[in-house]
Design a protein around this motif. Sequence first.
Motif, mmCIF file in Angstrom:
data_model
loop_
_atom_site.group_PDB
_atom_site.id
_atom_site.type_symbol
_atom_site.label_atom_id
_atom_site.label_comp_id
_atom_site.label_asym_id
_atom_site.label_seq_id
_atom_site.Cartn_x
_atom_site.Cartn_y
_atom_site.Cartn_z
ATOM 1 N N ALA A 168 0.832 -1.200 0.000
ATOM 2 C CA ALA A 168 0.000 0.000 0.000
ATOM 3 C C ALA A 168 0.870 1.255 0.000
ATOM 4 O O ALA A 168 1.839 1.353 0.756
ATOM 5 N N GLY A 169 0.539 2.184 -0.874
ATOM 6 C CA GLY A 169 1.261 3.446 -0.943
ATOM 7 C C GLY A 169 2.510 3.428 -1.800
ATOM 8 O O GLY A 169 3.143 4.474 -1.976
ATOM 9 N N ARG A 170 2.884 2.262 -2.345
ATOM 10 C CA ARG A 170 4.087 2.178 -3.169
ATOM 11 C C ARG A 170 3.702 2.218 -4.649
ATOM 12 O O ARG A 170 2.784 1.527 -5.092
ATOM 13 N N SER A 171 4.405 3.018 -5.419
ATOM 14 C CA SER A 171 4.173 3.080 -6.860
ATOM 15 C C SER A 171 5.088 2.085 -7.571
ATOM 16 O O SER A 171 6.070 1.594 -6.989
ATOM 17 N N ASP A 178 8.600 3.499 -7.651
ATOM 18 C CA ASP A 178 9.272 3.320 -6.365
ATOM 19 C C ASP A 178 9.802 1.885 -6.232
ATOM 20 O O ASP A 178 10.921 1.656 -5.764
#
Length: 228
Positions: A123-126, A129
Amino acid sequence: MALKGTAFVIMWHDIAAEADAEYNRWHTRQHMPERLDHPGFLRSRRGINRGLERQVYFTCYEGETPDSFVSPEYQRSLNNPTDWTRAVAPSFRNFLRMACTVLHTGGRGVGGGLVTSRFTLPAGRSEADAVACLGPVIAALEQHDLISAVHLAGARPGVSGGATSETALRPPMHEAPFDLVLFAETIGLPEAEAAAAAIAAAIAAAGFADQIVQPYAVAYTLERRDSR
């Protein structure tokens, strides 16, 4: 670069026991050559590991670009399956198919074994990234004594999705989706099995714990120039 083109379609599955021999004949003699006749399809390989509890088979079709997998010629083939395809397709089990964009590829040649690790983004990682985070992991794996090539790709469900006459022949696909797949090549199945734990540990240490890691022997490889 080791992979041909900038995209691939990747698959994992089982085959009903009574259709196993026929599947291998069909895949080698008709299906792979048929696919390699389509514009943009460059190389294919089939993997097998009868020691796995599920998804004994692996297939990868390398393409020039993601558009190779939505061409009119390919769509026409998917919507006009051969009689042999109609006979074999219902025997597929635990099937997962995904088009992917290549994010990194390194190494030379085609290994006799391979390991795939497919996983989701935390969650929250592209994706960008994740690629940056996995850079040191890939660099280390490329120096591993048992590994000859390492590739990383991002899933593109919008490219590989869509109902066709051929998809209707297979049982519905219920396998869990993934965001990224790391694909490492080795000289054979024993080396793939030996390297699998190190690959899984390295990816987990980078923050991607939700993995499915599977080693395979490469059973058959076909390039476009050999397809006719």
